[in-house]
Design a protein around this motif. Structure first.
Motif, PDB file in Angstrom:
ATOM      1  N   LEU A   1       0.898  -1.078  -0.070  1.00  0.00           N
ATOM      2  CA  LEU A   1      -0.142   0.090  -0.025  1.00  0.00           C
ATOM      3  C   LEU A   1       0.939   1.122  -0.015  1.00  0.00           C
ATOM      4  O   LEU A   1       1.862   1.196   0.764  1.00  0.00           O
ATOM      5  N   PRO A   2       0.544   2.210  -0.811  1.00  0.00           N
ATOM      6  CA  PRO A   2       1.344   3.423  -0.671  1.00  0.00           C
ATOM      7  C   PRO A   2       0.795   4.145   0.467  1.00  0.00           C
ATOM      8  O   PRO A   2      -0.019   3.877   1.108  1.00  0.00           O
ATOM      9  N   PRO A   3       1.709   5.283   0.870  1.00  0.00           N
ATOM     10  CA  PRO A   3       1.217   6.056   1.851  1.00  0.00           C
ATOM     11  C   PRO A   3       0.157   6.986   1.694  1.00  0.00           C
ATOM     12  O   PRO A   3      -0.143   7.198   0.503  1.00  0.00           O
ATOM     13  N   GLY A   4      -0.358   7.406   2.728  1.00  0.00           N
ATOM     14  CA  GLY A   4      -1.601   8.359   2.350  1.00  0.00           C
ATOM     15  C   GLY A   4      -2.715   7.764   2.732  1.00  0.00           C
ATOM     16  O   GLY A   4      -2.692   6.685   3.508  1.00  0.00           O
ATOM     17  N   ASP A   5      -3.824   8.255   2.621  1.00  0.00           N
ATOM     18  CA  ASP A   5      -5.234   7.744   3.078  1.00  0.00           C
ATOM     19  C   ASP A   5      -5.352   6.300   2.533  1.00  0.00           C
ATOM     20  O   ASP A   5      -5.166   5.882   1.280  1.00  0.00           O
TER      21      ASP A   5
END
Ligand SMILES: [Ca+2]
Ligand SMILES: [Ca+2]
Length: 204
Positions: A153-157
């Motif tokens: 999962l990428p950073p962020g929401d």
């Protein structure tokens, strides 16, 4: 990870969304010897719905058909929306590819149209990282949401939820929402202890 393994991981995560089916314990029928006994005080978790309870699934757990306090507050839906953002907080050295979170929301102040995994619920989920599968399951007092793919999962929401506000009550605050990571896995499909992870809630 192979496509087959990612499908298996998605299946495991999604199976966690379904609450166990529990048969409610019936009360004493009229004429039964117990029916004439003095009434005991209501007890949440005994499988009988006793006022002021609105549900009782035989336990005091959250994340299933009935919340731990046996009350699902009523809501008259208004036309006004209320937006909530959920982010995953994790150690920098831990790649997470699949996660299930339980977002407990103040159901007397906001609501989602429909229930379980209906399309009307799914349509209220947005901002899931590109390409990741989103599998929501609404319990009418909390939302379970699985976000999964076979890469990190990428950073962020993690996702946003667009709730309807209830009529005649003040707007909720961020602290009225409680988010908990129930399950997480790495891109290789290994489970990650959830005590290393938490989720945060922002409102707007
Ligand atoms: Ca009860
Ligand atoms: Ca329960």
């Amino acid at each position: 990870m192979t496509v087959r393994r990612s499908v298996v991981v998605l299946g495991v995560l999604c199976s966690l969304l379904r609450p166990p089916l529990l048969a409610a314990e019936p009360g004493a029928p009229p004429g039964h010897p117990d029916a004439d006994q003095p009434k005991a005080a209501p007890r949440c978790g005994n499988g009988r719905i006793e006022p002021p309870e609105t549900c009782d699934d035989g336990n005091t757990n959250d994340g299933d058909d009935c919340p731990s306090n046996c009350r699902i507050e009523a809501c008259t839906r208004s036309a006004e929306r209320f937006e909530v953002s959920v982010a995953l907080v994790r150690p920098r050295d831990t790649a997470i590819a699949g996660v299930v979170v339980l977002l407990d929301y103040p159901e007397g102040e906001v609501m989602l149209p429909g229930a379980i995994g209906e399309r009307s619920v799914a349509e209220r989920i947005s901002h899931v990282p590109t390409g990741f599968a989103s599998v929501p399951y609404d319990l009418d007092y909390a939302l379970k949401e699985a976000v999964v793919l076979n890469r990190a999962l990428p950073p962020g929401d993690l996702f946003h939820v667009s709730f309807d506000r209830c009529e005649g009550v003040p707007a909720p605050r961020a602290e009225d929402f409680h988010c908990r990571v129930q399950q997480a896995s790495t891109p290789a499909g290994q489970m990650v202890p959830t005590d290393k992870l938490r989720c945060s809630v922002r409102t707007s």
